[in-house]
Enzyme design. Structure first.
Site, PDB file in Angstrom:
ATOM      1  N   SER A  83      67.814  66.848  19.999  1.00 38.02           N
ATOM      2  CA  SER A  83      68.217  65.755  19.106  1.00 38.02           C
ATOM      3  C   SER A  83      67.420  64.489  19.382  1.00 38.02           C
ATOM      4  O   SER A  83      67.022  63.770  18.454  1.00 38.02           O
ATOM      5  CB  SER A  83      69.716  65.477  19.270  1.00 38.02           C
ATOM      6  OG  SER A  83      70.475  66.631  18.993  1.00 38.02           O
ATOM      7  N   ASN A  84      67.172  64.191  20.664  1.00 37.08           N
ATOM      8  CA  ASN A  84      66.442  62.973  21.003  1.00 37.08           C
ATOM      9  C   ASN A  84      64.958  63.068  20.686  1.00 37.08           C
ATOM     10  O   ASN A  84      64.246  62.065  20.740  1.00 37.08           O
ATOM     11  CB  ASN A  84      66.633  62.655  22.484  1.00 37.08           C
ATOM     12  CG  ASN A  84      68.032  62.180  22.769  1.00 37.08           C
ATOM     13  OD1 ASN A  84      68.395  61.052  22.460  1.00 37.08           O
ATOM     14  ND2 ASN A  84      68.854  63.052  23.341  1.00 37.08           N
ATOM     15  N   LYS A 202      74.087  74.365  26.322  1.00 36.97           N
ATOM     16  CA  LYS A 202      74.106  72.916  26.491  1.00 36.97           C
ATOM     17  C   LYS A 202      75.249  72.400  25.645  1.00 36.97           C
ATOM     18  O   LYS A 202      75.241  72.535  24.421  1.00 36.97           O
ATOM     19  CB  LYS A 202      72.792  72.282  26.035  1.00 36.97           C
ATOM     20  CG  LYS A 202      72.831  70.753  26.143  1.00 36.97           C
ATOM     21  CD  LYS A 202      71.757  70.067  25.331  1.00 36.97           C
ATOM     22  CE  LYS A 202      71.971  68.564  25.354  1.00 36.97           C
ATOM     23  NZ  LYS A 202      71.074  67.835  24.417  1.00 36.97           N
ATOM     24  N   SER A 204      77.278  69.148  24.488  1.00 36.77           N
ATOM     25  CA  SER A 204      77.190  67.691  24.406  1.00 36.77           C
ATOM     26  C   SER A 204      78.473  67.039  23.931  1.00 36.77           C
ATOM     27  O   SER A 204      78.489  65.839  23.660  1.00 36.77           O
ATOM     28  CB  SER A 204      76.035  67.304  23.466  1.00 36.77           C
ATOM     29  OG  SER A 204      74.809  67.776  23.959  1.00 36.77           O
ATOM     30  N   GLY A 228      75.636  67.962  28.472  1.00 35.00           N
ATOM     31  CA  GLY A 228      74.721  67.420  27.478  1.00 35.00           C
ATOM     32  C   GLY A 228      74.567  65.928  27.503  1.00 35.00           C
ATOM     33  O   GLY A 228      73.985  65.357  26.578  1.00 35.00           O
ATOM     34  N   VAL A 245      71.283  68.169  30.623  1.00 34.32           N
ATOM     35  CA  VAL A 245      70.237  67.761  29.688  1.00 34.32           C
ATOM     36  C   VAL A 245      70.647  66.380  29.200  1.00 34.32           C
ATOM     37  O   VAL A 245      71.550  66.250  28.373  1.00 34.32           O
ATOM     38  CB  VAL A 245      70.090  68.748  28.526  1.00 34.32           C
ATOM     39  CG1 VAL A 245      68.987  68.289  27.570  1.00 34.32           C
ATOM     40  CG2 VAL A 245      69.808  70.154  29.037  1.00 34.32           C
TER      41      VAL A 245
END
Length: 333
Positions: A83-84, A202, A204, A228, A245
């Site tokens: 996403s980042n 992962k 989040s 996450g 992460v």
């Protein structure tokens, strides 16, 4: 035509297994006879921000510059196109090129996780194969969500099973409800953890009860849970998570690796003190100001942040001051 399609589908898992074995041999990974290697995901992974030039083209020179600086930090590996990384804003060609660029710069003892999740199962499989060919060690596959009302446990289990069967590299599930509006259901996670090519998740969402339950319910499988976000990293380790992460690792990589080591050494008071100082900066570069905030903070710590791709907008001067104040108040600036 129907017969040939069914035949290709039935052969796909076997062909993928052969591809995985070839990749392991090329990368010097040993495989005990009769068993698959267990890939250790323990540690910190920054989900890399994708650098763009002022004209909003991927800036590979700046990416390589950031990678040189990250090489001195004891990360377990890197995540590309999460996403980042502004993954939805990159063309398929750009996604593969970014992975290739990172793989060339990354030491072989560090893992490269690449986002390959698409809305359709077919597109996800195709991109996952491309990511493997570009040098990714693991595919990070986000939940399809456009038709979220139809994304039942059965539909998601079928999707990830097909991807796991076809993928030439191990698969990590990716649940990010803040972006998808969809939590990967617990019963789907438990079922998918039994797949030999699905090695972790992962998560989040930030629900520590859920993370602890996933660890507990999958403890008999070769399956690892990754936190996450840096904001709940210590709590995730306390309930059995393997690693994290964390967007904040793009900015404060060394402190996050230090937190990882403190938790593994059982130095919980020191870990708690450090975790407290990371909560507000993490919130600022995730929920509060998002990727524009993350990229601005990167610049204060010597990395290239640069612009986001439209329609993501830069921070206002007032937001920049608030972001800087958050880092300063916690002793980072």
């Amino acid at each position: 035509m129907a017969l040939s399609t069914r035949l290709a589908s039935s052969l796909r898992p076997a062909l993928a297994a052969l591809h995985r074995a070839a990749l392991r041999q090329c990368r010097g990974l040993s495989t005990p006879q009769g068993s698959e290697p267990s890939l250790n995901l323990g540690g910190i992974f920054p989900p890399l921000a994708t650098p763009f030039s002022p004209s909003q083209e991927v800036d590979y020179a700046q990416l390589e510059g950031n990678l040189r600086r990250y090489a001195s930090i004891p990360f377990r590996g890197l995540v590309v196109l999460g996403s980042n990384g502004e993954y939805p804003y990159l063309a398929p060609r750009e996604r593969v090129e970014v992975v290739s660029c990172v793989r060339r710069a990354l030491p072989r003892d560090r893992l490269l996780l690449a986002g390959s999740g698409c809305e359709s199962t077919q597109a996800t499989i195709e991109l996952t194969v491309s990511m493997a060919e570009a040098g990714a060690d693991v595919a990070l596959v986000v939940t399809p969500c456009y038709y979220r009302g139809a994304m039942t446990t059965a539909a998601l289990v079928h999707h990830y099973t097909e991807v796991g069967d076809a993928s030439p590299i191990p698969v990590v599930l990716y649940s990010v409800p803040a972006n998808t509006g969809l939590d990967l259901p617990m019963d789907a996670v438990i079922t998918l953890a039994q797949h030999p090519n699905i090695i972790g998740i992962k998560d989040s969402g930030g629900d520590i009860t859920r993370i602890g339950l996933m660890v507990h319910k999958t403890r008999q499988e070769d399956f690892q849970v990754l936190a996450g976000s840096a904001g709940f990293l210590l709590a995730s380790y306390a309930v059995g998570a393997s690693g994290g992460v964390c967007a904040l690792a793009n900015v404060l990589g060394d402190p996050l690796c230090q937190l990882d080591h403190l938790c593994r050494d059982g130095r919980w008071q020191e870990a708690r003190d450090l975790q407290h100082r990371l909560i507000e900066p993490n919130t600022a570069v995730t929920r509060r100001f998002g990727i524009p905030g993350l990229k601005k903070a990167m610049e204060w710590f010597g990395y290239y942040g640069g612009p986001c791709r439209a329609p993501l907008a830069p921070l206002s001067p007032a937001q920049v001051e608030e972001l800087k104040s958050t880092f300063s108040a916690n002793g980072w600036l």
